[in-house]
Structures are given as C-alpha cells and as structure tokens.
Motif scaffolding. Sequence first.
Motif, PDB file in Angstrom:
ATOM      1  N   TYR A 217       0.846  -1.206   0.000  1.00 38.26           N
ATOM      2  CA  TYR A 217       0.000   0.000   0.000  1.00 38.26           C
ATOM      3  C   TYR A 217       0.881   1.256   0.000  1.00 38.26           C
ATOM      4  CZ  TYR A 217      -3.871   3.097   1.343  1.00 38.26           C
ATOM      5  OH  TYR A 217      -4.828   4.083   1.363  1.00 38.26           O
TER       6      TYR A 217
ATOM      7  N   ARG B 293     -11.923  -1.022   2.151  1.00 41.97           N
ATOM      8  CA  ARG B 293     -11.350   0.341   2.161  1.00 41.97           C
ATOM      9  C   ARG B 293     -12.328   1.315   1.500  1.00 41.97           C
ATOM     10  NH1 ARG B 293      -5.901   0.541   3.491  1.00 41.97           N
ATOM     11  NH2 ARG B 293      -4.542  -1.166   2.826  1.00 41.97           N
TER      12      ARG B 293
ATOM     13  N   ASN C  43     -15.632   5.738   0.557  1.00 38.63           N
ATOM     14  CA  ASN C  43     -14.487   6.538   0.987  1.00 38.63           C
ATOM     15  C   ASN C  43     -13.712   7.055  -0.240  1.00 38.63           C
ATOM     16  OD1 ASN C  43     -12.000   7.448   1.845  1.00 38.63           O
ATOM     17  ND2 ASN C  43     -11.913   6.020   3.573  1.00 38.63           N
TER      18      ASN C  43
ATOM     19  N   GLU D 146      -9.825   6.738  -0.467  1.00 35.08           N
ATOM     20  CA  GLU D 146      -9.265   5.444  -0.901  1.00 35.08           C
ATOM     21  C   GLU D 146      -9.367   5.303  -2.420  1.00 35.08           C
ATOM     22  OE1 GLU D 146      -7.420   3.593   0.761  1.00 35.08           O
ATOM     23  OE2 GLU D 146      -7.916   3.903   2.867  1.00 35.08           O
TER      24      GLU D 146
ATOM     25  N   HIS E 194      -6.415   6.895  -3.607  1.00 33.71           N
ATOM     26  CA  HIS E 194      -5.234   6.031  -3.471  1.00 33.71           C
ATOM     27  C   HIS E 194      -5.114   5.126  -4.706  1.00 33.71           C
ATOM     28  CE1 HIS E 194      -2.300   3.148  -1.993  1.00 33.71           C
ATOM     29  NE2 HIS E 194      -3.124   2.203  -2.399  1.00 33.71           N
TER      30      HIS E 194
END
Length: 409
Positions: free
Chosen positions: A52, A78, A87, A90, A93
């Motif tokens: 990650y 997540r 979210n 995320e 990400h």
Amino acid sequence: MGKDTVLKFPKGFFWGASTSSFQVEGGITGTDWESAAEKGLVPKIGKAADHYNRYDQDFDIAKSLGHNAHRFSIEWSRIEPEEGKFNHNEIEHYRNVIKALRARNIEPFITLWHFTLPLWFSETGGFERKDAPEIFARYCSFVVDSLSNICTHFSTINEPNVFASHGWLYGAWPPFKRGKFLWIKFGKPDGTWKSAQTLSFSNTLMYFKVTNNLVRAHNESYVAIKKTSPQVNVSVAKHVHAFDSNWNPFNKILAKIAAYLQSGRFMNGIRGHFDSIGLNYYRYTKFGDREVYPKSDMGWNVNPEKIELALKYLARYKKPIFISEAGVADALDKIRAEYIKKQVEGTWRALQTGVDVRGHMYWSLLDNYELALGYEKRFGLVEINYETLERKIRPSAFVYKQIAENNGL
Ligand code: BGC
C-alpha cells in the motif's frame, strides 16, 4: 524479438504479474479475514508486503523486469467501510496506483473483489444474503465509474467457485462452514481445514445458493457498469482446474462432470455478461492416471504445460482470454523458471490452435499472504523479507523478463 526466439507471441501481447490487495497491501481493517485472524482461525495478516505504501518501488521492479501489464485488486472494505458509505480518499489512493502504472507504460488490470469482504457485509450474511447481488453491483459500479477514465480492464469477482468451496464446503476460509453429503465430508481432515466451525448438509445446500448469488452478483454488476461506462472491458477471473481422463469411458464422464461443476456451471450462468475472461490456472487432474508428478511447496502436482487445456476449455465462450494468474509456490526458486517456460509453451500451443489469448500475468509479482496458510508459501517473482520488508528479485524473474522482452520464448 531476440534472435533465438522460436515461439513468437502476437504483437501487443501483455506480459506481467498479479497481486491482490489483502495479500500484499497490509494495514487493512474491517474485513472478515482480519476478524478471523483475531479469533485465531487464520494466520495474522499485519503489514504483509506493505505494498500500500511501497507500490512505486514495486512497479519500478515490474518495469525493470520488462512487464507491460499488471493485475491488482481493490479492497472493498477500504472503499465501502460502512454499508452504502464510500471513501473517496481510498479511491484517490487507487487512482494514484493506476497513474503509477501508466507512468511506467504498464497496463492496469483491476479486480474489483478478491476474496475478502467488509465486516458489515460478512456479518450480515455476505453472499448468503438475498440482496447480495445488488449490494455488490452498487460497489462495483461506484468503483468503475470513479476509475473508468483511466482504466479499461475490470474483473468483477476473483474465483467465485474457490471462494464458495473454501467457505461452504471445506470450511477453510470465512465463514468456515464445512459441507456434508450423505457420508462425504468435504475438505481434508488435516491442518488447514481444522478451522471449520460447523459441519452439515445445509452447508452443502448453502454452497449452491452462494454460487447462484455470485452468478447474479456478476451479472448485475455487468449491467450496472455498462450503463454508465459502456467502453470498459468487463471480465471475471475464473479458476479453471483442467480435468482430463484416460481411455476409460467412465473416467471421461467423470472429467466432464468435474469440469461442469467446477467451471461450466458458473460460466454458463454469466453468458452474455462478459467481454473477456481472466483465467487463473494452477491445477490439473487426469482421472484414471497413475503417474506421480513432482510437487510444488503447496503439495500440488506440477503441470504448468496443462494450461493449454484450461485455455482450450474457456475457448468455447468465444471471448478474448487474459491469463490473470498462474504460478507456483517455490521458496527456493528451484523449479519456477522451468515452470514459467512450460506454462508459456502451453499458452503458445493454445494460441496455435486458434485460442484468443491476449496476455499472461504470473502469480505473483511479490511473495504474499497465502490466505489460510499465511506467509510461508512463496509465489513471488520478488522475495519479501517480512522482517525488513526488503525486496529481492529471484533469478527466475529474469527468465520471465527475457520472455516478456522478446515477446516469446
Ligand atoms: C488465488 C490467489 C492465491 C493463489 C495461490 C488463487 O487461487 O486467486 O489469491 O494466492 O491461488 O493459491
């Protein structure tokens, strides 16, 4: 093309490797697996390979190994830590993960769900729930809508049959239910299956209900995704156990039944709802065969060349096939190079007979958490030192690099 290349692959063929979020990312909370680990039913997860935080470093390695494709998964817990609440950080990400691949000219292949479930979903019945297909489709279409401007390839489910059989027949994975049919108890009575919490006939029935729900979950996701992102390529990552038989007609029938139960039943259910197929290949069984094969660290027979049969099996669905996973657990890296070569040869032979194979992604780029077996099994092209998190490229990875760079063997 290298001057010694004999088995050439089509131009634009994808070469790369695969991972899955839970098995490499680390720091994932709020899942059925994390909760099972807390209860001592599966090994602890911890930091895993800390991918990650280290994906840039790992993609540099993939690039240095000549990869032009990479398959990874999105961790559902997540993205949707509470039911219906998404979210966005995320999503950002994973957007950065995709950008990191694109910056290196590596084509991303996303799997939307690879085995682990958000706790809120599993605790309320998971894929036993009647409305599971709608819940799953809502999650899938949210992710694809958010990422479809920078990614084309999306698989909905990783190995539906493996998920259901380990959860409801063998009792080895959450929700640890073990099935029984007359005198047959599914799963081996040794180590990994001791986690089973219940043993009953109703678990066997539930296995069929769950697999039906997975068919619906895939189909509803396909429809939902296509409504808003018609341009993306949607597939499923299907584990195909290659079944074969000797001359005996009884064994021939057994092989056909096994293939139907393991693959045909699911694939027929999703007909008309996929643009390509991901093939995960590891196992070969020949009914009536007495030959003793060498074994991998998983205790599985080593038959990499039989990927040819698995590819030919999927060819009946007349869609492009990407090998989304195929690899070997080999901590000492003694057989991996040969294994990869044989697998590539098998793939090439399937191509010669007209099977539309578009890519090959080795499992796995990194050593990872092998589900109920923890960190001991080593599938990676890259070795992970779990104390220091240092990465070390295994010699076999360079053999694969040569294949990728030559687009052939
Ligand atoms: C799964 C992976 C797993 C691999 C090796 C595949 O069935 O998709 O998650 O690590 O097999 O067992």
